[in-house]
Design a protein around this motif. Structure first.
Motif: not given
Ligand code: GCU
Length: 680
Positions: A160-161, A203, A283, A320, A361, A366, A394
């Motif tokens: 992912e990313r 995820n 998450k 998170r 974060k 984001d 990203e």
């Protein structure tokens, strides 16, 4: 190797023959008597390093007989080390090291084998940079306890990313890896002092939910064993609904007895397979992931349940804070995504178990190129915190554009929160010192994949390198880190190092200039997030708006007339962000909605600033490519061509950004560029 595979461990041969001979004469003996995998790894790094840089073979000798050369070990395991630098022991903690050299004998000592390994990597760095002095005396210990990497890798091999190829851990729905490659990754991470890795995507999908049970757990244990040698603890991202999806229970309610028992049994299994397992990364109730909300419970209920299961083994729960409403109605201006993390977690301060850390974060949205610092730093006094950065680019060019992120991270770490009188910059909050927290540190999303050079864009390696160096020591400057990386990864030629440093250090500003202006963010294509699209997220459910109309642009987040987000900051930060006059230009549109004719502190209007920075940024992106081309004669083909192709793409793509953004705002505002440049 000319592909960049060895990255900053390339250990180029010393070019200066006289210096090489002088140094080589000092290092032909090595003493290390402890039987420990990590010490053995340190010995092998030393051997390689001395061989590559100095052309010298290390011969092994009994530590009590060594007169000239290098002796390494722990204070407990090696008497000679105790005698040579044991006095430093108290100040070094578990992971620090001391290096002492005089009269041709160098000692690297630490309390633990990991400390020894870090000391050896430090020595190799000095050697590679030509900074080894005759009477060396160094003492270092990491500022942060937890220095973690998060892999967003999926079992199907995708990341992912991820912008550097497929996963090095998984392929085709199986745990599949080349031990050598994983070991080399562990070496890169350890060489910059990183000590923890979460090995799968936050995820957590169906198959990955099974990582905490057999048969997959044994394979995960094999990965843990590789990382263990390099002082790196393995963590797993877990699915909060595992009791249902893996365990076959009817619920995942954190207060249900059978659910609690189920997690305890999983912890027992995991620690049997991986005795030094780090813990869980979670998450939950975020972007459609399951969580405690389903059962009317809160985040502390969820985190504490897992913490209880891991506590007997010393495991940690990293929970998170990236929690917000991802199904917002774009017409609704009262909901503000930026507020969400604080609104969810601030009321829970002090309710988390001692082995829970919140992973926050760096900014409230984001990983945009420009955001304010998350107001949770400084606000939560009774909760362990980790700051989360994103090394993978990203929203910052996806490793096709050059964007050296260290200056951005430095600005976040140095941000003064005003959480206490003595001064409370973010770096002192996450390292635990301001509020006396037992756990804290850094986490970041990795940018590597199976591309030969790890990061696709060769220069993107500098971000991974810089992240590790900052996690160890946030006081290092962006310039120092860039120069260290360039000299080690590319080679010590001063022209190359200078040029590459200049490119790296200006790249963030250049990227910001031709993309989203003044802190507004999000002007990207939906889903993949690459390339300009001003309204890409404007009428969407994700809570990411700029509110541009014919009169003005920006999000009113003031307490007086907006969403009130500015009020989540402490003291003068709240006042400065609230005030149109004092809000820093670079964040103006994050906090305020203003007419295009609003004059910035810089003296130009918002609309003219947009035009100026976009023309200028695209121009400077072209110069980046030309600077790289000036180094052609100094570069091996593989490395040169890989970067050149990307820099040329960036130069073209920056023009696309410039024209899309300028044209959009010219058409919206009807205001022409003061300098009459071409806008379509
Ligand atoms: C971003 C990113 C997602 C990721 C998420 C997260 O929104 O686009 O791919 O899952 O962050 O941090 O959890």
């Amino acid at each position: 190797d000319t592909s960049g595979y060895k990255a900053w461990l390339a250990l180029h041969a010393r070019a200066d023959e006289a210096q090489r001979k002088r140094e080589a004469a000092r290092y032909d003996w090595l003493a290390a008597c402890e039987q420990h995998d990590t010490i053995a790894a340190a010995v092998s790094e030393l051997r390689n390093g001395i061989r590559s840089i100095l052309g010298q073979e290390l011969r092994e000798i009994d530590p009590n007989r060594i007169e000239q050369g290098i002796v390494i070990g722990t204070f407990d395991g090696n008497e000679r080390i105790r005698a040579l630098c044991g006095d430093a022991s108290e100040q070094l903690g578990a992971e620090g090291f001391a290096i002492r050299a005089s009269e041709g004998l160098m000692a690297i000592g630490a309390n633990t084998p990991s400390g020894v390994l870090y000391g050896v990597f430090h020595l190799l760095r000095l050697l590679a940079l030509g900074e080894l002095t005759e009477n060396l005396s160094v003492m270092e210990r990491p500022a942060n306890g937890l220095r973690m990497i998060n892999q967003w890798d999926n079992i199907d091999g995708s990341i992912e990313r991820g912008y550097a190829g497929q996963s090095i851990f998984y392929a085709n729905d199986a745990i599949a890896f080349q031990p050598e490659r994983v070991r080399d990754y562990a070496r890169l991470l350890a060489s910059v002092g990183l000590n923890a890795i979460a090995i799968n995507n936050v995820n957590v999908h169906r198959l990955e939910s099974g990582f905490i049970t057999e048969p997959l757990l044994s394979r995960i244990a094999e990965l843990a064993a590789i990382f263990r040698v390099y002082g790196i603890r393995l963590y797993l991202s877990v699915n909060f609904a595992s009791p249902i999806e893996v365990g076959g229970l009817p619920t995942a309610d954190p207060l249900a007895q059978d659910v609690r028992l189920w997690w305890k049994e999983r912890a027992d299994d995991i620690y049997r397979a991986i005795p030094d397992f780090g813990g869980f990364l979670v998450k939950a109730d975020s972007e459609n992931r399951p969580g405690p909300f389903t059962y009317g419970r809160n985040h502390a209920d969820g985190a504490n349940m897992l913490a209880e299961a891991l506590a007997p083994y010393g495991g940690l729960v990293i929970w998170r804070c990236f929690v917000y409403d991802c199904k917002q109605d774009w017409r609704d201006r009262t909901t503000d995504r930026a507020r969400a993390a604080y609104d969810h977690f601030m009321p829970l301060d002090g309710t988390f178990h001692p082995n829970v850390l919140l992973q926050i974060k760096n900014g409230p949205m984001d990983f945009q190129v420009r955001e304010p610092v998350s107001p949770l730093f400084g606000a939560m006094e009774r909760t362990n915190q980790l700051i989360e950065f994103q090394i993978t680019q990203e929203y910052t060019g996806q490793q096709r554009h050059l964007c050296y992120l260290v200056p951005q991270w430095k600005a976040v770490l140095d941000f003064e929160t005003f959480a206490c009188h003595e001064g409370a910059p973010v770096k002192r909050i996450v390292d635990g010192t301001v509020f006396g927290r037992p756990y804290g540190g850094f986490a970041a999303v990795s940018n590597i994949g199976c591309d030969e050079n790890w990061t696709g864009h060769p220069l993107a390696q500098a971000n991974l390198y810089g992240y590790g160096r900052l996690a160890w020591n946030p006081e290092l400057s962006a310039e120092t880190i860039a120069a260290e990386w360039a000299a080690q990864a590319i080679g010590p030629d001063p022209q190359a190092v200078d040029t590459i440093c200049t490119m790296l250090l200006e790249s963030l500003d250049i990227y910001e200039s031709y993309t989203a202006p003044l802190g507004v963010g999000w002007m990207v294509n939906p889903e993949h997030h690459y390339g300009p699209n001003v309204d890409g997220y404007e009428y969407d459910k994700w809570g990411t708006y700029h509110f541009a109309d014919r009169y003005g642009i920006g999000v009113d987040r003031t307490v007086a007339s907006g969403t009130g987000y500015a009020g989540q900051y402490i003291g003068d930060n709240a006042k400065a962000f609230e005030s149109l006059d004092r809000c820093p230009d670079e964040l103006l549109l994050f906090f305020h909605h203003v007419p295009y004719t609003h004059k910035l502190q810089s003296g130009v209007t918002v609309i003219q600033h947009i035009y100026n920075t976009h023309f200028d940024g695209a121009e400077r992106a072209g110069e980046l490519a030309r600077k790289w081309q000036s180094l052609r004669h100094l570069m091996p083909d593989g490395l040169y061509l890989a970067a050149e192709a990307r820099l040329l793409e960036q130069a073209e793509h920056a023009k696309e950004w410039r024209d899309r953004i300028n044209t959009y705002f010219y058409r919206k505002s009807g205001i022409a560029d003061a300098w009459g440049r071409t806008i379509y």
